[in-house]
Design an enzyme around this catalytic site. Structure first.
Site, PDB file in Angstrom:
ATOM      1  N   GLY A  17      -4.097  -4.382  -4.694  1.00  0.00           N
ATOM      2  CA  GLY A  17      -4.946  -3.371  -5.087  1.00  0.00           C
ATOM      3  C   GLY A  17      -5.071  -2.296  -5.586  1.00  0.00           C
ATOM      4  N   HIS A  18      -4.570  -1.990  -6.541  1.00  0.00           N
ATOM      5  CA  HIS A  18      -3.788  -0.335  -6.901  1.00  0.00           C
ATOM      6  C   HIS A  18      -4.571   0.298  -7.949  1.00  0.00           C
ATOM      7  CE1 HIS A  18       1.094  -2.968  -7.462  1.00  0.00           C
ATOM      8  NE2 HIS A  18      -0.078  -2.964  -6.670  1.00  0.00           N
TER       9      HIS A  18
ATOM     10  N   GLN B 129       2.338  -6.269  -3.281  1.00  0.00           N
ATOM     11  CA  GLN B 129       2.189  -5.846  -1.608  1.00  0.00           C
ATOM     12  C   GLN B 129       4.218  -5.365  -1.263  1.00  0.00           C
ATOM     13  OE1 GLN B 129       1.999  -8.857  -3.362  1.00  0.00           O
ATOM     14  NE2 GLN B 129      -0.591  -8.091  -2.593  1.00  0.00           N
TER      15      GLN B 129
ATOM     16  N   ASP C  52       1.076  -1.366   0.038  1.00  0.00           N
ATOM     17  CA  ASP C  52       0.038   0.270   0.088  1.00  0.00           C
ATOM     18  C   ASP C  52       1.177   1.350   0.385  1.00  0.00           C
ATOM     19  OD1 ASP C  52      -2.409  -1.568   0.485  1.00  0.00           O
ATOM     20  OD2 ASP C  52      -1.558  -1.719   2.484  1.00  0.00           O
TER      21      ASP C  52
ATOM     22  N   LYS D 242       2.043   2.115  -5.326  1.00  0.00           N
ATOM     23  CA  LYS D 242       2.501   2.143  -6.296  1.00  0.00           C
ATOM     24  C   LYS D 242       1.585   1.866  -7.900  1.00  0.00           C
ATOM     25  CE  LYS D 242       3.429  -2.260  -4.890  1.00  0.00           C
ATOM     26  NZ  LYS D 242       2.735  -2.301  -3.625  1.00  0.00           N
TER      27      LYS D 242
HETATM   28  P1  IMP Z   1      -2.462 -13.277   1.905  1.00  0.00           P
HETATM   29  O1  IMP Z   1      -1.516 -12.201   0.874  1.00  0.00           O
HETATM   30  O2  IMP Z   1      -4.165 -12.758   1.457  1.00  0.00           O
HETATM   31  O3  IMP Z   1      -1.996 -14.275   2.308  1.00  0.00           O
HETATM   32  O4  IMP Z   1      -2.245 -11.946   3.320  1.00  0.00           O
HETATM   33  C1  IMP Z   1      -1.159 -12.178   4.553  1.00  0.00           C
HETATM   34  C2  IMP Z   1      -0.627 -11.041   4.758  1.00  0.00           C
HETATM   35  O5  IMP Z   1      -0.232 -10.083   3.806  1.00  0.00           O
HETATM   36  C3  IMP Z   1      -2.106 -10.246   5.380  1.00  0.00           C
HETATM   37  O6  IMP Z   1      -0.905  -9.293   6.252  1.00  0.00           O
HETATM   38  C4  IMP Z   1      -2.294  -8.932   4.207  1.00  0.00           C
HETATM   39  O7  IMP Z   1      -3.310  -8.337   4.926  1.00  0.00           O
HETATM   40  C5  IMP Z   1      -1.265  -8.861   3.692  1.00  0.00           C
HETATM   41  N1  IMP Z   1      -1.543  -7.709   2.165  1.00  0.00           N
HETATM   42  C6  IMP Z   1      -1.489  -8.859   0.952  1.00  0.00           C
HETATM   43  N2  IMP Z   1      -1.520  -8.236   0.096  1.00  0.00           N
HETATM   44  C7  IMP Z   1      -1.567  -7.234   0.946  1.00  0.00           C
HETATM   45  C8  IMP Z   1      -1.613  -5.791  -0.352  1.00  0.00           C
HETATM   46  O8  IMP Z   1      -1.924  -5.828  -1.344  1.00  0.00           O
HETATM   47  N3  IMP Z   1      -1.164  -4.743   0.602  1.00  0.00           N
HETATM   48  C9  IMP Z   1      -1.215  -4.735   1.881  1.00  0.00           C
HETATM   49  N4  IMP Z   1      -0.975  -6.178   2.679  1.00  0.00           N
HETATM   50  C10 IMP Z   1      -1.494  -7.326   1.374  1.00  0.00           C
END
Ligand code: IMP
Length: 427
Positions: free
Chosen positions: A40-41, A225, A13, A16
């Site tokens: 989520g971009h 991420q 977040d 990007k």
């Molecule tokens: P997962 O990727 O859904 O398995 O989540 C694992 C961890 O990564 C969690 O803490 C999510 O909140 C975090 N996470 C996954 N995708 C994002 C993102 O795009 N932005 C911020 N945190 C993310």
């Protein structure tokens, strides 16, 4: 433009989407190489807001080729929804401008179901995932029980692989989670049907990218991420399941590391995190609440409020160093506009010892104490400024002070959500 890697240098977040959308103007090809619809971009173009989960942000630019590489965990239903949604808004999405790897692993219903059940099972130790099935899909990839895009295109093969997968997963649902299983025929029908819709986009994207590079095209690799959520180098186990930095490019795109010319990290002027896990510079009081409010810190994928805190130079330095970044872009600087005082985390105290280095291997990152320095705020609206010299002296002092602490040049500043709200500084 040379081939460029842009990755998040915090916990995701970092803004990007906007930066990649901006840089996509000068690229020929934009590539996603890891993660999935957990990302989520957000891109704002005039009055229009686009939130892209799987399709690279370059799709909003005519004439660019967008690639979803083999390292992406592809939810085919979300992918097609995104294609349909963009087309409905008049954005052309065709095989000419969107290509999907034949080898990308597919997120299936049982992955999403298992993601939710596993979180419940973990109880207090849960990760706080986005619930999109990312972890279970990558787990099956590593266990060699997953399905790839190519298998959705062959009904016989799809049935065979799904049948083997559901045998195991339904036993797990019933035996461990006391949950209902999934029905094979229904699943085969659903995924073969969506496979047909994917077919026009599917190709060997690695070969395409290597060929494009050989022809002199410029490639932009869009990280999802952030490095602190990297499966190997992040705050394990509170991480996502992929290699989130430039380290993910060679395997996740099928593209040689030596052809990535420039590496740029992205970090906010403060810091946020969603989900569980250590966040050393988190602010639980008024400052954290204010950063969240001013920065509209709600997840683009889940809508969850993000945890907020001050800029942590130890973590960002680690993330940039780990990836060999040539420089970085500081985003959301304008969110600090109204603060009288701004804090920056400068070092960690780990078991009584002060350290400038990120403590990889520290068993309890929650016990780390961040040491801060306080800088004066500027209390002026900087959102309309486009030249570095025109920023208030206190803003420049903040930027330069942080840059020195981090030890890598800040090549651009972002001062608002719009495409043009940036201040170039050497990129
Ligand atoms: P997962 O990727 O859904 O398995 O989540 C694992 C961890 O990564 C969690 O803490 C999510 O909140 C975090 N996470 C996954 N995708 C994002 C993102 O795009 N932005 C911020 N945190 C993310």
């Amino acid at each position: 433009m040379p081939s460029l890697s842009v990755f998040g240098a915090q916990w995701g977040d970092e803004g990007k989407g906007k930066i990649i959308d901006l840089l996509a103007r000068d690229a020929d090809v934009v590539v996603r190489y890891q993660g999935g619809s957990n990302a989520g971009h957000t891109v704002i173009v005039g009055e229009d807001k686009y939130v892209l989960h799987l399709i690279p942000s370059g799709i909003l630019h005519p004439g660019k080729v967008n690639v979803v590489g083999n390292g992406v965990a592809l939810d085919p239903l979300t992918f097609m929804d995104e294609v349909d949604g963009l087309r409905e808004r008049g954005i052309p999405v065709e095989p000419e401008n969107l290509r999907l790897s034949t080898s990308a692993h597919v997120i299936l219903d049982h992955h999403r179901k298992l993601d939710g059940l596993a979180e419940t099972w973990l109880g207090g130790g849960r990760i706080g995932t986005t619930g999109r099935g990312i972890g279970p899909c990558y787990a099956d990839k590593a266990s060699r029980t997953g399905l790839r895009v190519s298998e959705l295109l062959e009904p016989g093969r799809c049935r065979e692989r799904l049948s083997a997968a559901l045998l195991e997963k339904n036993a797990l649902f019933a035996g461990v989670h006391e949950a209902e299983g999934l029905e094979l025929e229904e699943q085969v029908e659903k995924y073969v049907a969506v496979g047909e819709r994917l077919r026009p986009f599917v190709c060997d994207t690695g070969a395409y990218l290597r060929g494009a590079h050989a022809e002199g095209k410029s490639l932009l690799f869009e990280g999802a991420q952030g490095v602190m959520l990297d499966i190997d180098h992040g705050t394990y186990p509170y991480v996502t399941s992929s290699s989130t930095g430039a380290n993910g490019i060679p395997s996740g795109a099928g593209f040689p590391a030596k052809h990535v010319d420039r590496l740029i990290g992205i970090a906010k002027a403060y810091c946020t995190r969603v989900g569980e896990g250590p966040f050393p510079s988190e602010e639980h009081g008024e400052a954290g609440e204010r950063l969240g409010r001013k920065g509209h810190e709600f997840g683009a994928t889940t809508g969850r409020p993000r945890r907020c805190g001050w800029f942590d130079s130890v973590a960002v330095r680690y993330a940039l160093d780990l990836n060999g970044a040539d420089g970085w872009i500081m985003t959301k600087l304008d969110v600090l506009d109204s603060f009288e005082k701004i804090c920056v985390g400068t070092s960690y105290k780990v078991e009584g010892e002060e350290s400038l280095t990120y403590p990889v291997g520290c068993a309890d990152l929650n016990a780390v104490e961040v040491q801060y320095e306080e800088l004066p705020g500027w209390q002026e609206d900087i959102t309309a400024i486009r030249k570095y010299e025109e920023l208030p002296a206190a803003t420049r002092a903040y930027v330069e002070w942080v840059e020195e602490r981090v030890g890598a040049p800040i090549v651009m500043l972002s001062v608002g959500p719009e495409r043009d709200q940036v201040i170039p500084r050497g990129l």
